[in-house]
Design an enzyme around this catalytic site. Structure first.
Site, mmCIF file in Angstrom:
data_model
loop_
_atom_site.group_PDB
_atom_site.id
_atom_site.type_symbol
_atom_site.label_atom_id
_atom_site.label_comp_id
_atom_site.label_asym_id
_atom_site.label_seq_id
_atom_site.Cartn_x
_atom_site.Cartn_y
_atom_site.Cartn_z
ATOM 1 N N CYS A 1 7.264 54.829 14.508
ATOM 2 C CA CYS A 1 7.211 53.878 15.627
ATOM 3 C C CYS A 1 8.170 52.713 15.400
ATOM 4 O O CYS A 1 8.930 52.332 16.293
ATOM 5 C CB CYS A 1 5.770 53.376 15.803
ATOM 6 S SG CYS A 1 5.558 52.306 17.231
ATOM 7 N N CYS A 2 8.157 52.128 14.173
ATOM 8 C CA CYS A 2 9.070 51.021 13.870
ATOM 9 C C CYS A 2 10.530 51.475 13.975
ATOM 10 O O CYS A 2 11.391 50.709 14.403
ATOM 11 C CB CYS A 2 8.804 50.458 12.472
ATOM 12 S SG CYS A 2 7.348 49.390 12.343
ATOM 13 N N CYS B 1 -0.368 45.680 15.635
ATOM 14 C CA CYS B 1 -0.167 45.783 14.176
ATOM 15 C C CYS B 1 -0.299 44.435 13.484
ATOM 16 O O CYS B 1 0.156 44.272 12.347
ATOM 17 C CB CYS B 1 1.198 46.387 13.886
ATOM 18 S SG CYS B 1 1.362 48.058 14.527
ATOM 19 N N CYS C 1 4.182 42.877 16.307
ATOM 20 C CA CYS C 1 3.626 43.547 17.474
ATOM 21 C C CYS C 1 2.109 43.339 17.504
ATOM 22 O O CYS C 1 1.452 43.347 16.457
ATOM 23 C CB CYS C 1 3.933 45.037 17.415
ATOM 24 S SG CYS C 1 5.669 45.438 17.633
ATOM 25 N N CYS D 1 9.062 46.513 7.964
ATOM 26 C CA CYS D 1 9.180 47.381 9.128
ATOM 27 C C CYS D 1 10.468 48.192 9.129
ATOM 28 O O CYS D 1 10.728 48.946 10.047
ATOM 29 C CB CYS D 1 9.117 46.543 10.397
ATOM 30 S SG CYS D 1 10.298 45.203 10.396
HETATM 31 FE FE1 SF4 Z 1 5.224 50.117 16.397
HETATM 32 FE FE2 SF4 Z 1 3.534 48.499 15.135
HETATM 33 FE FE3 SF4 Z 1 6.058 48.844 14.245
HETATM 34 FE FE4 SF4 Z 1 5.559 47.477 16.502
HETATM 35 S S1 SF4 Z 1 4.977 46.895 14.388
HETATM 36 S S2 SF4 Z 1 7.139 48.971 16.184
HETATM 37 S S3 SF4 Z 1 3.833 48.679 17.374
HETATM 38 S S4 SF4 Z 1 4.390 50.350 14.311
#
Ligand code: SF4
Length: 240
Positions: free
Chosen positions: A119-120, A205, A202, A230
């Site tokens: 996701c990151c 998270c 985010c 991240c």
């Molecule tokens: Fe995805 Fe969480 Fe990374 Fe944001 S912090 S990009 S929602 S995994």
């Protein structure tokens, strides 16, 4: 631009102010080739203030993951109005995002470290690569005392992941010094800090932390503290 001698510069600038550091990089790298990364943290707000006071046309970017707190977007709008400028906004590739959310669902980042990094990668790392491919250096609000993974950062670094310079003007600042600057210059900041969020990312998270806990402990709280980055600020030792 001539090659920078990082060892000499770090020795020379360790006692100098962030204003001096920023003025140096604007002159040395050129204002169109240097960009500030802002996530609207208190550190980034300090650097936004310093940078725009030195160059009202400075480049400042924001990675719009689509999962930020509403409060972050409100602060972004307030900051644009206050300084009369526009952020460069970078969003995830829509095809990547559509494919991942279709396949794994909207909350797949909770499933495992691998899925969280996926996701990151989509929402942050790939958009970051796009913006950093346009510059010779980026300015970040990292400080040494923020976390276990940041204790050895230098003011001037070579970012081998992107083959550009990375400048951390606040590397040696404490959190108290950041707040002092914010108050003195009446800089807008996120209300979330007052509610126990010392590090804001985010929304899904990030959670509040108790007094005395590591400031980064509310980020990806379900993971090992030594690995909680991240992908934007992974140090060399984490890459090999
Ligand atoms: Fe995805 Fe969480 Fe990374 Fe944001 S912090 S990009 S929602 S995994």
């Amino acid at each position: 631009m001539s090659k920078l001698n990082l060892i000499e510069l770090n020795n020379e600038y360790v006692k100098k102010s962030p204003e001096d550091i920023i003025r140096f990089v604007i002159n040395e790298i050129g204002s169109s080739k240097i960009v500030l990364a802002s996530s609207l943290s208190i550190e980034d707000q300090v650097l936004t203030d310093i940078l725009l006071k030195n160059n009202p046309k400075a480049r400042i970017f924001f990675l719009d993951t689509g999962r930020h707190f509403q409060n972050t977007y409100d602060l972004m709008a307030e900051t644009m109005q206050r300084y009369n400028f526009n952020y460069e906004v970078y969003a995830p590739d829509s095809k990547d995002l559509e494919a991942a959310v279709s396949k794994y669902g909207p909350n797949f980042f909770y499933e495992s470290v691998e899925q969280r990094k996926r996701c990151c990668e989509i929402r942050k790392v790939k958009p970051l690569k796009r913006v950093l491919s346009t510059v010779d250096g980026w300015i970040c609000g990292l400080r040494r005392d923020q976390s276990a993974t940041r204790q050895e950062i230098e003011i001037f670094e070579w970012d081998s992941s992107h083959s550009i310079y990375k400048i951390n003007p606040l590397a040696f600042w404490t959190e108290d010094m950041v707040w002092e600057y914010i108050k003195k210059h009446n800089i807008p900041y996120s209300n979330l800090y007052k509610n126990g969020f010392p590090s804001i990312g985010c929304q899904p998270c990030t959670r509040a932390v108790r007094p005395g806990e590591d400031v980064r402990s509310g980020r990806w709280w379900w993971e090992n503290p030594d690995k909680k980055e991240c992908g934007l600020h992974i140090r060399l030792e984490d890459e090999v």
